[in-house]
Scaffold this motif. Structure first.
Motif, PDB file in Angstrom:
ATOM      1  N   SER A  86      65.284  59.169  13.937  1.00  0.00           N
ATOM      2  CA  SER A  86      64.682  58.354  12.884  1.00  0.00           C
ATOM      3  C   SER A  86      65.168  56.919  13.036  1.00  0.00           C
ATOM      4  O   SER A  86      66.003  56.614  13.904  1.00  0.00           O
ATOM      5  CB  SER A  86      65.063  58.917  11.507  1.00  0.00           C
TER       6      SER A  86
ATOM      7  N   ASN B 230      66.474  59.215   7.866  1.00  0.00           N
ATOM      8  CA  ASN B 230      66.315  60.581   7.355  1.00  0.00           C
ATOM      9  C   ASN B 230      67.587  61.081   6.668  1.00  0.00           C
ATOM     10  O   ASN B 230      67.835  62.280   6.600  1.00  0.00           O
ATOM     11  CB  ASN B 230      65.910  61.527   8.492  1.00  0.00           C
ATOM     12  N   SER B 231      68.420  60.152   6.168  1.00  0.00           N
ATOM     13  CA  SER B 231      69.626  60.441   5.393  1.00  0.00           C
ATOM     14  C   SER B 231      70.701  61.129   6.212  1.00  0.00           C
ATOM     15  O   SER B 231      71.566  61.804   5.649  1.00  0.00           O
ATOM     16  CB  SER B 231      69.303  61.299   4.160  1.00  0.00           C
TER      17      SER B 231
ATOM     18  N   GLU C 250      74.451  65.703   7.170  1.00  0.00           N
ATOM     19  CA  GLU C 250      73.251  65.611   6.344  1.00  0.00           C
ATOM     20  C   GLU C 250      73.674  65.097   4.964  1.00  0.00           C
ATOM     21  O   GLU C 250      74.419  65.752   4.247  1.00  0.00           O
ATOM     22  CB  GLU C 250      72.588  66.980   6.223  1.00  0.00           C
TER      23      GLU C 250
ATOM     24  N   ARG D 140      71.485  63.813   2.396  1.00  0.00           N
ATOM     25  CA  ARG D 140      70.439  63.659   1.379  1.00  0.00           C
ATOM     26  C   ARG D 140      70.876  64.253   0.032  1.00  0.00           C
ATOM     27  O   ARG D 140      70.633  63.680  -1.017  1.00  0.00           O
ATOM     28  CB  ARG D 140      69.146  64.313   1.854  1.00  0.00           C
TER      29      ARG D 140
ATOM     30  N   LYS E  84      63.614  61.563  -0.736  1.00  0.00           N
ATOM     31  CA  LYS E  84      63.233  61.730   0.666  1.00  0.00           C
ATOM     32  C   LYS E  84      63.125  60.389   1.379  1.00  0.00           C
ATOM     33  O   LYS E  84      63.254  60.319   2.601  1.00  0.00           O
ATOM     34  CB  LYS E  84      61.906  62.491   0.755  1.00  0.00           C
TER      35      LYS E  84
END
Length: 921
Positions: free
Chosen positions: A544, A564-565, A582, A584, A604
């Motif tokens: 990303s 994309n976090s 990750e 998010r 998102k």
């Protein structure tokens, strides 16, 4: 203990909204900063933010007369009872409505709160032991519109309340017979302030259109009479008095009838009456120059008024003589306060976020601070951790002192928003990039812009980086997708690195090698070798868009934040991904008031936008479009701790769910600008719209973290947010943090080892117990001539702990030479062994360097001052010795000439560095 970071200070914002107030000693000014309160100590030149926060922005602050308590009320009506002595919250209370002002009575027994069109009197908390700290005494009705201001008489018998309905009401704090309430008119606009004269009921009222009315009362405060009780209380009192009289008078036949006064007697005694004796008008300049704030000092009869145009006046009352008329800025003066002695005046401008303290007699500034007009974008720590530099969207570059919390220099050379700031390794040069197409270098010795780097074609720079030698400056372009390289020495453009296919979002130099990492929106991170013709050595492919990039302090690892976090970790030598996190679910973004989707779906599109490694390289700090800052363990790839940087609901995107009460059949109430017409609201008139029209927009700033940096000492980290520059440091209140503790380690055994002169064993036991006072007692018990022997016998594991303790002791201890001997012997004996653990020891050594450097600066100034004074005294005495002849002077003219020569020599020498007005060398 390692991650016991707690909020310690707020820099970059000095005033937002609310009322300013001085402490009772007059040496400190208390300023509301959003939903926090900052205390500026003007005597010791320090600022400190209290470790408390309200749910909304603070509307008003009321201080008790003794300066121990404060009542802080926010825009939602929630109140905090705060102890200024122990800096903690004592009680929470909700006033069930928006409060405009709070004021304690001079005797400290009561306080008045104005909300809506009523005034409520409460018993002051702390006077009695009671379960509820806020006990309502009376509620006063009278005004027909919102109340605006309060003032008490000196004896706390009466108070006055101003209102938007152009009237001022005088109420009795007790049930007075001749004063229940009195309404004063005479104004044509809303009342801004009202003030009683000292030891009198005479009153001054000021309205928004710049009118001052002087009211004279025909009754002295001592002439107020308590109202006689009625009903069963009156009967009971009358019976008691009659019994006492019968016992005292005995056989006397004459009796006195007690009862209500006759109408004739009541007319003779009369009610309190006011009469207007004068009305004055301030000089108005234009239609928008409304009076916005005022303060009055009763002892020196000084009236200070602030206006919407930024002008303030000083008048002497009651003659209304103008003393000063000056302009602070072009923004409205939101709050004015005078200290207890009447020498210092504090002004707050909410539009600029400006706080000024002015000494009106000498016409000089005591304090002049201003934050960034728009949000801060980037920050950087100096290598020794003493300074922080910030850049904002307003184009300003500010340098802050971490010890005092004040900004001491502001650079305004940039004409557009600053996108990146960094220090060179020497710590005396700041390099900044801006959207105006320039990269500038600033000198902290002479406070000037000595280099300006530009590109061949106009471009907007989004980030900047400087290599470890300080000779190569690089900046990434947002529109041409190129990386520009300049020489710091010559200022010339060395090369333009092309290859990216999207805007450059981040640059970072390897601390150990001349390798530059550039992150871009084209989903790649490129590594450029500066020593080999600036060619691309590696291209790291991402899943990303890359938003931020950071090297580990030892240069062996690279972290990249993507859209994309995720945070991915790479080995820059082999171009291999070593891990990913990750993030998010840890971001937990809030929902804006006007969002059509839920917070879960809007998350998102959110990601981490800033990264920073800790000083030891084991953890990484990440923040972005959220109110949370996360610390991750790099090797284990787990979340260690999460910090909520703000709980201020006045900011947008704070709540996960929308308030259902704001959703109506006509749509969201947030679309209706209810607060735009208020004084505190940020009203943006639409183009071509006259003042007074209802087509003005209102916005709420969104919470976000734009930049994060760990201090080189590892003791604190800083974040630039919507609220300002937040500093989080290790909690010093956690005293007990043991290390390899067992049952044999006790204070008794430590002191027994000291009595046996077994200093090494005592130090080891003390560090295993790890209690500060015991550590200090143990180290200071070692004789100075045995420090070298003891330090050589310490294990390597304990050397780091001793160095950390010495660094923290330098800040508070007076035994400067003793601790310097300890430091020198430890580094001399264990220097070679410490080099092998340079990565883990770097934070402790930099913390030590910062503490010693601060003492060096202070002591060197003092020594220079003493040296120049001694040189001056020696020169004067030598000159007088040369001028003194062996025999007396022959005439008065020669004597006069010699005196003149002495005066000249004194004047010439006084102009040197030793003179009080000359700067230190």
């Amino acid at each position: 203990m390692k991650f016991a970071y707690r909020f310690s200070n707020l820099l970059g914002t000095v005033y937002r909204c609310g009322n300013l107030s001085f402490t009772c000693d007059g040496n400190s000014v208390i300023s509301p900063v959003g939903n926090r309160v900052t205390v500026f100590d003007l005597k010791n030149n320090k600022s400190n933010t209290l470790p408390l926060a309200t749910r909304y922005n603070i509307k008003c602050v009321g201080l008790s007369p003794d300066g121990r308590l404060a009542i802080i009320v926010d825009e939602g009506g929630d109140a905090l009872l705060v102890s200024l002595v122990c800096r903690s919250v004592l009680h929470h209370f909700h006033f069930k409505g928006a409060v405009h002002s709070v004021s304690f009575s001079p005797d400290g027994r009561k306080f008045v709160v104005t909300k809506g069109n009523i005034a409520q009197v409460y018993h002051a908390p702390g006077r009695k032991r009671e379960f509820n700290a806020f006990v309502l005494d009376k509620t006063y009705f009278g005004p027909y519109d919102e109340t605006t201001c309060i003032d008490w008489t000196d004896d706390s018998r009466c108070f006055a309340v101003g209102s938007r309905d152009m009237s001022t009401w005088v109420f009795g704090a007790e049930r007075w017979d001749n004063l229940i309430y009195y309404a004063l008119g005479g104004h044509k606009d809303a009342i801004v302030a009202c003030f009683f004269e000292a030891s009198s009921l005479d009153l001054y009222t000021l309205s928004q259109d710049g009118a001052l009315c002087v009211w004279q009362c025909d009754t002295l405060p001592e002439g107020l009479r308590l109202k006689a009780p009625t009903g069963w209380k009156a009967d009971l009192l009358q019976r008691e008095e009659e019994q006492e009289e019968e016992e005292e008078e005995g056989a006397e036949s004459e009796t006195t009838i007690r009862g209500k006064a006759t109408p004739a007697a009541e007319e003779q005694q009369g009610k309190v009456k006011y009469s207007r004796v004068a009305k004055y008008f301030f000089n108005k300049e234009g239609d928008f120059n409304n009076l916005t704030a005022a303060a009055y000092h009763k002892k020196v009869h000084l009236l200070v008024t602030g206006f919407a145009s930024g002008i303030f006046h000083l008048h002497e009352l009651p003659e209304f003589n103008l003393i000063h008329s000056l302009s602070i800025s072009d923004q409205r003066v939101a709050s004015v306060a005078i200290n207890s002695s009447g020498d210092w005046i504090a002004f707050g401008c909410s539009g600029l976020g400006q706080l000024l303290v002015w000494e009106w007699q000498s016409e000089s500034y005591v304090l002049k601070q201003q934050g960034h007009f728009n949000s801060m974008v980037s920050l950087a720590y100096s290598p020794d951790g003493q300074y922080i530099v910030t850049g904002g969207d307003d184009g300003k570059v500010k340098v802050w002192n971490t010890l005092s919390g004040f900004c001491f220099v502001t650079f305004t050379e940039h004409s557009s928003g600053v996108t990146g700031v960094t220090f060179t390794t020497t710590g005396y040069v700041i390099v900044t990039s801006s959207m105006d197409g320039t990269v500038r270098a600033f000198d902290l010795h002479r406070y000037r812009n000595f280099r300006t780097f530009t590109s061949p074609r106009p471009t907007q720079f989004s980030c900047v980086a400087v290599d470890s030698s300080g000779e190569i400056v690089s900046a990434g372009a947002q529109d041409s997708f190129e990386v520009f390289i300049w020489s710091m020495q010559t200022g010339r453009l060395l090369d333009v690195l092309s290859g990216h296919e999207g805007p450059i979002s981040g640059l970072c130099f390897n601390p150990m090698k001349s390798v530059l990492a550039s992150a871009s929106w084209d989903r790649t991170v490129r590594l450029w070798d500066m020593a080999d013709s600036w060619r691309t050595t590696e291209t790291l492919a991402l899943t990303s868009d890359a938003l931020a990039v950071a090297f580990r302090p030892d240069g062996a690892e690279l972290a990249v934040a993507t859209l994309n976090s995720q945070i991915t970790f790479w080995d820059p030598e082999n171009a291999v991904q070593t891990g990913s996190i990750e993030g998010r679910h840890d971001l937990k973004t809030g929902r804006k008031e006007l969002d059509k989707i839920t917070a879960k779906h809007s998350a998102k599109g959110k990601a981490f936008t800033t990264l920073c490694y800790s000083a030891d390289g084991q953890s990484i700090l990440a923040g972005g479009m959220s109110k949370f800052v996360c610390i991750y363990h790099v090797r284990e790839q787990i979340l260690r701790k999460k910090f909520e940087i703000s709980c201020n609901l006045s900011l947008d995107a704070m709540e996960e769910f929308l308030n259902r009460r704001k959703m109506t059949e006509f749509g969201n109430l947030a679309l209706i600008d209810q607060d735009a017409a208020e004084e505190g609201g940020v009203a943006i008139p639409l183009p071509g719209v006259k003042k007074g029209d209802m087509s003005s927009r209102h916005f709420k700033p969104e919470i976000r973290v734009t930049s994060l940096r760990f201090s080189p000492t590892g003791r604190c980290w800083a974040a630039t947010t919507t609220e300002g520059l937040l500093i989080y440091s290790l909690d010093a209140q956690m005293l007990f943090d043991p290390f390899e503790l067992d049952t044999s380690v006790t204070p008794v055994r430590i002191r027994a080892a000291l009595r046996q002169r077994d200093f090494t064993r005592a130090i080891l036991l003390a560090f295993r117990l790890n209690e500060r006072k015991l550590l200090q007692e143990t180290l200071e018990a070692v004789p100075w001539d045995e420090i070298e022997v003891v330090s050589s016998s310490l294990p390597d594991l304990y050397v780091e702990k001793v160095l950390e303790f010495l660094a923290s002791s330098f800040e508070v201890s007076r035994h400067l030479e003793f601790y310097l001997i300890w430091t020198q012997k430890l580094l001399m004996v264990h220097g070679q062994k410490l080099k092998s653990r340079v990565g883990t020891l770097l934070p402790a050594v930099q913390f030590l360097q910062k503490s010693i450097q601060r003492h060096l600066d202070d002591v060197s100034k003092l020594c220079d001052w003493n040296r120049y004074n001694l040189q001056y005294a020696l020169a004067v005495s030598k000159q007088r010795g040369l001028k003194r002849p062996s025999e007396p002077l022959g005439s008065e003219e020669e004597a006069g000439a010699s005196e003149d020569d002495d005066d000249d020599s004194l004047h010439l020498l006084g102009g040197g560095p030793g003179h009080a007005d000359a700067p230190l060398a």
